[in-house]
Design an enzyme around this catalytic site. Structure first.
Site: not given
Ligand code: NAD
Length: 359
Positions: A80, A185-189, A191
């Site tokens: 890292k 949390g329905v963001g990138n992952v 959803y």
């Molecule tokens: P993202 O930012 O696209 O989505 C996160 C979502 O959670 C957002 O829509 C945000 O508004 C929501 N959120 C934030 N705080 C919240 C709360 N207190 N209650 C409810 N919703 C809340 O992130 P992502 O890429 O979808 O990643 C989600 C998680 O997965 C993170 O913890 C990230 O570290 C982990 N992760 C992601 C990946 C990846 O490939 N993107 C890989 C490994 C781990």
């Protein structure tokens, strides 16, 4: 500042401290273990309170990458890097290029990827000075779709595979029709995970602090809207935390009603012993660094030219790894988080021994 006796040092192989007064770059690269291959890990930019906080973070995160990649059976080590500074005010192309020169100087022992405070565009700037960056190339993903380098779709598919393995192990069912799942949390992952679940026939509850994301899941996936206070505590089969860490803690664990926890967010347990607390309550916890490895698998394959089918098979292997963890946990009485750590250690120590024998 101590280094070799630092509580998080954990036999790191390599640490580099970089400074470039002209651009203001101050950075640390940590390589925890390279027995399985070059150390791939994110390059984080954050305004750390002091050097000690930056060192602690990079050591902790780098070690975590060794475990995640080993558990995912990737030929990668763990590393890292951190850039000390505010990404909103202190980032410049010159600073990122200086970082690129330092990464290049490590000769490929460390490969930088996107992390919090750095974007794909930033990694491309770092990549002007070094070949040793990942997660920036357009490629064909596991589903045969073009990808711009964002690993989220692969992460979501891996969480889906892991969730199915957990449901099969705990609830004895392979058909997800009518399975009740709450996604925080329905963001990138989150959803995309919810969409896989919907397609498999599950009934969904969702909550997101960002209203538009929550509404999208309600409108497009027919999910039930939940609230910040109840999303983790609904009477559902599975909780999928996909927002933030530390949500499994002394306050939340006694109130959980689901029997499976399977979500993407990192560092879900507030303390390591919370996995014992979950086990004591009869709740099956899919360790976060095992179930969310789809992203690192995607980044790894970006440069190998593997077919989508190979990538997909590797991602689906997350389910097999989890089944092995759950089975060992049952037979030894050890909580799943501890078993996952032991299994990862077996996988990277085996490589250590194999490389020692080669000499
Ligand atoms: P993202 O930012 O696209 O989505 C996160 C979502 O959670 C957002 O829509 C945000 O508004 C929501 N959120 C934030 N705080 C919240 C709360 N207190 N209650 C409810 N919703 C809340 O992130 P992502 O890429 O979808 O990643 C989600 C998680 O997965 C993170 O913890 C990230 O570290 C982990 N992760 C992601 C990946 C990846 O490939 N993107 C890989 C490994 C781990």
């Amino acid at each position: 500042m101590t280094v070799f006796s630092h509580p998080e040092f954990d036999d790191h192989e390599h640490l580099s401290f970089f400074s470039d007064p002209e651009t203001g770059l101050k950075a640390i690269v940590a390589i925890h273990n390279s027995s399985r291959g070059p150390a791939l890990g994110g390059c984080r930019m954050f305004p750390y309170a002091d050097d000690e906080a930056a060192l602690r973070d990079v050591l902790r995160l780098s070690r975590g990458m060794t475990y995640k990649s080993a558990l995912a059976n990737l030929d990668l080590g763990g590393g890292k890097s951190v850039i000390i500074g505010d990404p909103h005010t202190q980032k410049s192309d010159a600073l990122l290029e200086a970082m690129g020169r330092h990464v290049e100087g490590l000769g490929g022992q460390y490969i930088a990827a996107e992390d919090s405070g750095t974007s794909v565009a930033d990694l491309k700037v770092i990549g002007r000075q070094t070949r040793h960056v990942a997660g920036i190339a357009e490629h064909i993903a596991f589903d045969g779709q073009p990808s711009n380098g964002d690993p989220s779709p692969t992460t979501a598919y891996g969480v889906f595979a892991g969730l199915k393995a957990a449901v099969k192990h705990k609830l004895g069912r392979e058909d997800l029709t009518g399975l009740k799942v709450a996604v925080q949390g329905v963001g990138n992952v989150g959803y995309r995970l919810a969409r896989h679940l919907k397609e498999a026939g599950a009934e969904l509850w969702v909550y997101d602090i960002y209203r538009e994301n929550m509404q999208r899941a309600v409108d497009e996936l027919g999910a039930h809207p939940a609230s910040a206070d109840d999303i983790l505590f609904l009477p559902v089969d599975v909780i999928a935390p996909c927002a933030m860490g530390a949500v499994l803690n002394d306050t939340s664990i006694p109130r959980l009603q689901a029997s499976v926890i399977a979500g993407a967010a990192n560092n879900l347990l507030q303390r390591p012993d919370h996995d014992q607390a979950l086990k004591d309550r009869g709740i099956l916890y899919a360790p976060d660094f095992a179930i969310n490895a789809g992203g690192i698998i995607d980044v790894f394959y970006e440069s190998t030219g593997a077919s989508p089918e190979e990538v997909r098979a590797h991602v689906e292997g997350i389910g097999e790894t989890l089944t092995e963890i759950f089975t060992r946990s049952d037979s030894t009485g050890t909580p799943t988080g501890v078993v996952a750590n032991l299994l990862a250690e077996e996988r990277f120590r085996k490589h250590d021994e194999a490389s020692a024998q080669a000499y």
